[in-house]
Motif scaffolding. Structure first.
Motif, short mmCIF file in Angstrom:
data_model
loop_
_atom_site.label_atom_id
_atom_site.label_comp_id
_atom_site.label_asym_id
_atom_site.label_seq_id
_atom_site.Cartn_x
_atom_site.Cartn_y
_atom_site.Cartn_z
N ALA A 83 0.83 -1.21 0.00
CA ALA A 83 0.00 0.00 0.00
C ALA A 83 0.86 1.26 0.00
O ALA A 83 0.41 2.32 -0.44
CB ALA A 83 -0.93 0.00 1.22
N LYS A 84 2.11 1.13 0.48
CA LYS A 84 3.05 2.25 0.46
C LYS A 84 3.95 2.23 -0.77
O LYS A 84 4.90 2.99 -0.87
CB LYS A 84 3.92 2.20 1.72
N SER A 85 3.64 1.32 -1.72
CA SER A 85 4.48 1.12 -2.92
C SER A 85 5.91 0.82 -2.51
O SER A 85 6.87 1.32 -3.13
CB SER A 85 4.41 2.35 -3.84
N ASN A 86 6.07 -0.01 -1.48
CA ASN A 86 7.40 -0.35 -0.99
C ASN A 86 8.21 -1.03 -2.10
O ASN A 86 7.83 -2.12 -2.56
CB ASN A 86 7.30 -1.27 0.22
N PRO A 87 9.32 -0.44 -2.54
CA PRO A 87 10.06 -0.98 -3.68
C PRO A 87 10.67 -2.35 -3.45
O PRO A 87 10.77 -3.15 -4.37
CB PRO A 87 11.14 0.07 -3.94
N THR A 88 11.09 -2.63 -2.21
CA THR A 88 11.69 -3.94 -1.93
C THR A 88 10.67 -5.05 -2.14
O THR A 88 10.93 -6.05 -2.83
CB THR A 88 12.23 -3.99 -0.50
N VAL A 89 9.48 -4.89 -1.56
CA VAL A 89 8.44 -5.90 -1.71
C VAL A 89 7.94 -5.96 -3.15
O VAL A 89 7.62 -7.03 -3.67
CB VAL A 89 7.28 -5.63 -0.72
N LEU A 90 7.91 -4.82 -3.83
CA LEU A 90 7.53 -4.82 -5.24
C LEU A 90 8.52 -5.62 -6.08
O LEU A 90 8.15 -6.26 -7.05
CB LEU A 90 7.43 -3.38 -5.77
N GLU A 91 9.80 -5.59 -5.70
CA GLU A 91 10.78 -6.41 -6.42
C GLU A 91 10.49 -7.90 -6.21
O GLU A 91 10.64 -8.70 -7.14
CB GLU A 91 12.20 -6.09 -5.96
N PHE A 109 -3.50 -10.17 -10.62
CA PHE A 109 -3.28 -9.29 -9.46
C PHE A 109 -2.02 -8.46 -9.64
O PHE A 109 -2.03 -7.25 -9.40
CB PHE A 109 -3.16 -10.12 -8.18
N ARG A 110 -0.92 -9.09 -10.03
CA ARG A 110 0.36 -8.37 -10.17
C ARG A 110 0.26 -7.27 -11.22
O ARG A 110 0.73 -6.15 -11.00
CB ARG A 110 1.48 -9.35 -10.53
N GLU A 111 -0.38 -7.59 -12.34
CA GLU A 111 -0.52 -6.58 -13.40
C GLU A 111 -1.29 -5.37 -12.90
O GLU A 111 -0.90 -4.22 -13.13
CB GLU A 111 -1.23 -7.22 -14.60
N GLY A 112 -2.40 -5.61 -12.20
CA GLY A 112 -3.19 -4.50 -11.68
C GLY A 112 -2.46 -3.71 -10.61
O GLY A 112 -2.57 -2.48 -10.54
N LEU A 113 -1.68 -4.42 -9.78
CA LEU A 113 -0.91 -3.75 -8.74
C LEU A 113 0.10 -2.78 -9.34
O LEU A 113 0.22 -1.62 -8.89
CB LEU A 113 -0.19 -4.79 -7.89
N LEU A 114 0.84 -3.23 -10.34
CA LEU A 114 1.90 -2.40 -10.92
C LEU A 114 1.34 -1.19 -11.66
O LEU A 114 2.05 -0.21 -11.87
CB LEU A 114 2.78 -3.25 -11.85
N GLU A 115 0.08 -1.25 -12.03
CA GLU A 115 -0.57 -0.09 -12.65
C GLU A 115 -0.95 0.97 -11.62
O GLU A 115 -1.24 2.11 -11.98
CB GLU A 115 -1.83 -0.53 -13.38
N ARG A 116 -0.91 0.62 -10.34
CA ARG A 116 -1.40 1.51 -9.28
C ARG A 116 -0.32 2.01 -8.32
O ARG A 116 -0.62 2.73 -7.38
CB ARG A 116 -2.49 0.78 -8.47
N ILE A 117 0.95 1.65 -8.55
CA ILE A 117 1.99 2.01 -7.59
C ILE A 117 2.45 3.46 -7.79
O ILE A 117 2.20 4.08 -8.83
CB ILE A 117 3.19 1.03 -7.66
N THR A 231 2.54 9.72 -8.02
CA THR A 231 2.01 9.38 -9.34
C THR A 231 0.77 8.49 -9.29
O THR A 231 0.29 8.03 -10.33
CB THR A 231 3.09 8.64 -10.16
N ASN A 232 0.24 8.24 -8.09
CA ASN A 232 -0.89 7.29 -8.01
C ASN A 232 -2.00 7.83 -7.11
O ASN A 232 -1.84 8.84 -6.43
CB ASN A 232 -0.41 5.93 -7.52
#
Length: 254
Positions: A83-91, A109-117, A231-232
């Motif tokens: 929810a904080k667009s944490n880059p480590t967890v996003l990796e 799910f992953r595709e939609g998540l990366l559109e919202r970060i 940006t989100n």
């Protein structure tokens, strides 16, 4: 090392459900040294008894056994960081070296998540990592190839975040996202194979240190000249995560 049996063995005597585990760090980024550890990272779901218990249970599992370095977050901790667009967890979410994945409808799910970060979160995270690595190099007599490439990777990833471009995880693919005339890219491409052949604590020759520090500082100055805004839509990201969290818990607990 065969990682999947290690993960299965770890959860044999635990109540939690293993959900998703990947390789992180230098092996994921394509810049491992001969003596690099296996940095296994991922997420688990608390048991049904833990979930409904009024007592708070630990949201983290950590195991260090020789070359096997294992860290697992529970689902709520994972989603709080996403929810904080944490880059480590996003990796971890974006990783291509996957040992276990039991998430339902994961690709969607992953595709939609990366559109919202939020790329602003990525920018400050990667810039901070790079600066931290540079401080260690200069103050702790730790001017290793490992620290240099972590800083290079951080600065290049921060630069791409200012352009709302998702930085590639493999460092050779990350290089390709950067201007071909970039001096830092030239240095990194020339020295990457040297880094891979060196042990983790191998030092950059003294004659090279001044040059690489200048290249790193020049990149930081260029980045400081580029303002970046959020940006989100945070509410939309939170709603998206809530919906998927509900679906996972229904899937496993009902």
């Amino acid at each position: 090392m065969n990682i999947q049996p290690e993960i299965q063995k770890l959860f044999q005597n635990r109540d939690e459900f293993p959900l998703f585990y990947i390789e992180s760090g230098s092996r994921l980024w394509g810049m491992a040294s001969p003596d690099s550890d296996y940095d296994v990272r991922g997420f688990h779901l608390p048991s049904k008894a833990q979930y409904y218990d009024y007592r708070k249970h630990r949201d983290l599992i950590e195991i260090m056994d020789g070359d096997f370095d294992f860290v697992s977050f529970d689902l709520n901790k994972m989603f709080g960081l996403l929810a904080k667009s944490n880059p480590t967890v996003l990796e971890w979410v974006r990783a291509h070296i996957i040992y276990l994945n039991q998430f339902p409808e994961w690709e969607n799910f992953r595709e939609g998540l990366l559109e919202r970060i939020d790329y602003k979160a990525l920018y400050y995270h990667y810039l901070s990592l790079a600066k931290g690595g540079m401080n260690v190099m200069q103050t702790a007599e730790n001017f290793t190839y490992k620290k240099v490439f972590y800083s290079i990777r951080g600065l290049m990833s921060a630069e791409l975040a200012t352009q709302k471009i998702m930085p590639e995880l493999l460092i050779t693919q990350l290089f390709e996202q950067i201007d071909a005339q970039d001096p830092l890219r030239h240095w990194a491409e020339d020295y990457l194979e040297i880094k891979k052949q060196q042990k983790e604590k191998a030092q950059v020759p003294l004659a090279e240190q001044t040059q690489i520090l200048k290249l790193l500082n020049d990149k930081i100055e260029a980045l400081n000249a580029k303002p970046i805004e959020a940006t989100n839509d945070l509410h939309k990201l939170q709603s998206y995560l809530t919906e998927y969290s509900f679906r996972i818990k229904q899937h496993f607990y009902d």
